[in-house]
Design an enzyme around this catalytic site. Sequence first.
Site, PDB file in Angstrom:
ATOM      1  N   HIS A  85      55.310 -20.539 -44.758  1.00  0.00           N
ATOM      2  CA  HIS A  85      53.941 -20.110 -44.463  1.00  0.00           C
ATOM      3  C   HIS A  85      53.902 -19.140 -43.293  1.00  0.00           C
ATOM      4  CE1 HIS A  85      49.971 -20.540 -42.522  1.00  0.00           C
ATOM      5  NE2 HIS A  85      49.539 -20.526 -43.766  1.00  0.00           N
TER       6      HIS A  85
ATOM      7  N   ARG B  46      48.577 -14.344 -53.850  1.00  0.00           N
ATOM      8  CA  ARG B  46      48.648 -15.811 -53.789  1.00  0.00           C
ATOM      9  C   ARG B  46      47.267 -16.335 -53.407  1.00  0.00           C
ATOM     10  NH1 ARG B  46      53.641 -14.419 -50.890  1.00  0.00           N
ATOM     11  NH2 ARG B  46      55.408 -15.629 -51.657  1.00  0.00           N
TER      12      ARG B  46
ATOM     13  N   THR C 258      61.699 -15.273 -56.751  1.00  0.00           N
ATOM     14  CA  THR C 258      63.056 -15.650 -56.306  1.00  0.00           C
ATOM     15  C   THR C 258      63.045 -16.682 -55.182  1.00  0.00           C
ATOM     16  OG1 THR C 258      62.950 -13.617 -55.024  1.00  0.00           O
ATOM     17  CG2 THR C 258      64.314 -13.584 -57.010  1.00  0.00           C
ATOM     18  N   ASN C 259      61.924 -16.793 -54.466  1.00  0.00           N
ATOM     19  CA  ASN C 259      61.889 -17.796 -53.397  1.00  0.00           C
ATOM     20  C   ASN C 259      62.173 -19.170 -53.985  1.00  0.00           C
ATOM     21  OD1 ASN C 259      61.004 -15.603 -52.011  1.00  0.00           O
ATOM     22  ND2 ASN C 259      58.863 -16.250 -51.901  1.00  0.00           N
ATOM     23  N   ASP C 260      61.535 -19.428 -55.119  1.00  0.00           N
ATOM     24  CA  ASP C 260      61.768 -20.708 -55.783  1.00  0.00           C
ATOM     25  C   ASP C 260      62.983 -20.661 -56.694  1.00  0.00           C
ATOM     26  OD1 ASP C 260      59.794 -22.442 -54.773  1.00  0.00           O
ATOM     27  OD2 ASP C 260      58.257 -21.339 -55.879  1.00  0.00           O
TER      28      ASP C 260
ATOM     29  N   CYS D  83      58.443 -10.649 -57.361  1.00  0.00           N
ATOM     30  CA  CYS D  83      57.499 -10.744 -56.235  1.00  0.00           C
ATOM     31  C   CYS D  83      58.030 -11.691 -55.162  1.00  0.00           C
ATOM     32  CB  CYS D  83      56.116 -11.185 -56.715  1.00  0.00           C
ATOM     33  SG  CYS D  83      56.143 -12.735 -57.609  1.00  0.00           S
TER      34      CYS D  83
HETATM   35  C1  PEP Z   1      58.460 -17.159 -55.233  1.00  0.00           C
HETATM   36  O1  PEP Z   1      58.711 -18.330 -55.496  1.00  0.00           O
HETATM   37  O2  PEP Z   1      59.331 -16.276 -55.145  1.00  0.00           O
HETATM   38  C2  PEP Z   1      57.081 -16.735 -55.008  1.00  0.00           C
HETATM   39  C3  PEP Z   1      56.771 -15.462 -54.870  1.00  0.00           C
HETATM   40  O3  PEP Z   1      56.134 -17.698 -54.893  1.00  0.00           O
HETATM   41  P1  PEP Z   1      55.902 -18.589 -53.572  1.00  0.00           P
HETATM   42  O4  PEP Z   1      56.683 -17.991 -52.459  1.00  0.00           O
HETATM   43  O5  PEP Z   1      54.452 -18.566 -53.319  1.00  0.00           O
HETATM   44  O6  PEP Z   1      56.401 -19.933 -54.009  1.00  0.00           O
HETATM   45 MG    MG Z   2      57.156 -19.665 -55.997  1.00  0.00          MG
END
Ligand code: PEP
Ligand code: MG
Length: 794
Positions: free
Chosen positions: A430, A526, A692-694, A741
């Site tokens: 965050h 988001r 890609t974060n997840d 993203c």
């Molecule tokens: C991600 O998972 O890459 C993504 C963009 O979503 P968030 O960071 O909100 O989980």
């Molecule tokens: Mg995500």
Amino acid sequence: MSCFQRESSRGMPHPMIIIKQGGGKIISGASMKEMPNILWLEEIRKEDISSVGGKGASLGEMASIGLPVPKAFVVTAQAFRRFLVESGLEKKLFAAYDKLDVENNEALEKAADTAKAMVLKSKMPQKIKDEIRAAYTKMNGGSLIVAVRSSATAEDLPDASFAGQQETYLNIKGEAALIESVQKCWASLYGARAIYYRAKQGFDDNTVNIAVVVQQLVHSEKAGVMFTSHPITGEPLTIIEGSWGLGEAVVSGSVSPDKYVFDQRSQKVVDTLISNKKVEIIADGDHGTKLVDVSPARQDAQVLATEEVAKLAMYGKIAEDHYGIPQDVEWGIVAGTFYILQSRPITTIGSKKEAKGMTGQKQDVKILVQGQGAAPGIASGRVVIIRDVKDTGKVKEGDILVTRMTNPDMVPAMRKVAAIVTDEGGMTCHAAIVSRELGTPAVVGTKTATNVLKNGQLVTVDGEKGHIYDGVVAAATPDAKVATMQQAIVGHIPLITATSVKVNVSIPEAAARAAATGADGVGLLRIEHLILGLSKTPGWFITNNREEEFVRELHDGIKIVLDAFPGKTVWVRTLDAPTDEFRNMQGGENEPHEHNPMLGWRGIRRDLQSPDQFRLQVESFKQLWKEGYEHLGIMFPMVSHPDEFLAAKAMMRACGVDVERVSLGIMIEIPSSAIMIEDFLKCGIKFASFGTNDLVQYTLAIDRNNENVADMYNPQHPAVLSLIHNAIQMCRAYNVECSICGQAGSDPKMAAWLVEHGITSISANIDAIAKIREAVARTEKRIILEAARSRDAE
Ligand code: PEP
Ligand code: MG
């Protein structure tokens, strides 16, 4: 120690003044008798710094080269010293904190309070009072509204720049208020932050002086800032930002200003960006200023006419030519009269110089803690440790917010601070996401910042390198304006890429900055940040029959972003907040306690089981489509099976959406969706975007928010790249837009790899757009060049 004697501009010999700067000179009251208490702007030159301080000297210099500076006089440093001597304070004052340990915050605050009270309670010598009164009367019959600004003798010096330690009082009217404000400025020399800084920089407090500038307050109808040359490359492009009312609104970032780029070579305005200017700062009666809403008719109106841009740019050029270095200028216009309010060197031109300053200078640079550089920029300020969200009220403008981890309740405080430091988290937490959008430097995942750093401690945060330095690192640029200015220029660079470069947005207030990058659309909006900002869960709105309000909030927030990107695609993602993020909100008590919220009830899986929550979101989308926002597309997060996509689509149809007309797509952020991408394509997804974060955390079993495994979090792991490569090829086969993203899309190396592998678009963070666009353009050119070369070789 260095002494000098010179002729003043009035032909009178200046007495010997000894000044102590960072370099070791000392100010003393030597030969004070001959020095005036008051100097008029026209009498001042930059060499007068020991009498009028950095600010006063700079104003005098500007006036002397013909810049339209508002009229002013300076209550000299010698007047202050006389006050100290005649009131008997000179001895008492410094004795009060002679043995002070400035690292002891409580003792520091106490000593500062005592010293300030002493200065405030002591009587100003009658002669000085009379002279201030006489000067004020001479200005405009004694009824002029003025700004009263401290001008410390160490301030604004090239290597000891630390503005903002002493006070400024705006909108002061009448003799009594003026004299009180001058004395308050004097007292501010003994603020805790100022004492600490001087002690750390080796200044001798006994000998530091303060001058006070009394200047006609320009009640600007429009005002702003100007970089006389490109703040990064030094190109002769003058960048001007302007908005309605006083310039403070632009400087503080309270408003998204209009932006104008003037090419000094062609003498033409080459770029204009008109923003929606919602607020302005104006004078509040006879005292102070206030923030008010801009009338609807002026919100989208252009602030500066072409001739006004050209005139400002001309003043900028005069200043730059005179000082021999690009300037950061503050300006104001009232009733057609132009005013130049301040001019100082841009400290960021040539990032190499900046980097050298941070490491190569003589001063000791001590790293206190380190983490991940999560939002670029460098800022210095005083540490405020927030252990409980209830304490965020303690945070003041310009502080360094240090906390275990930020949460949505902290966003108002995050807006104020100069930088953010957290113990926990990685590049996608965050704190990192919000800081990047606010343009606030941030370092996350330091593990120990809340233990190692102390409240009140002066530090410098480098959001690029991830370092927190002790004290003020002199080359640090506290200038947040630079980041904003960069956006203006980025929009100007004519880089056309075949691969679309889009931008991520999480908070609607970042929409204007995001649009200023010239991005090809929004690849991820988001909405959970928007909802989390309401401080009530969607469930709370439903249970309390406040559904309409929820829909309206959602609609209004999304609309801000759509309006900033007219005609460009904006992909809004349905709600994806892990249950723990909802816990602190009203209604959060009903959230389930999950062992692992990251793997829990979030994304589309939660919406499918909470039809009301999903319906309200769809309601807001429906309204927007009805209002003509056809470029709005909807993206479903955390989809693991095509059945979930079909179920979401069916629910939208049941809500009255023409699901075949609108654009519905998915995030690829669970390995299963990458593996089964062809099945999704057969179900009719209109686009797919790699989260890609997840995807990295679920492929590698690395918690993205866990600083203990942060060094193993690798978006370029062969397994992740293989999932991405295969999914891109499949999307290409079905002629469906494939995007990214996640944070990896903001890494130029990764962007180059993605272009090579055929991605259709890349959505990056605001701060990364310029470098991603460049990486994309370079890679595309290389591909074309290599193809041409291999054709020639055949
Ligand atoms: C991600 O998972 O890459 C993504 C963009 O979503 P968030 O960071 O909100 O989980
Ligand atoms: Mg995500």
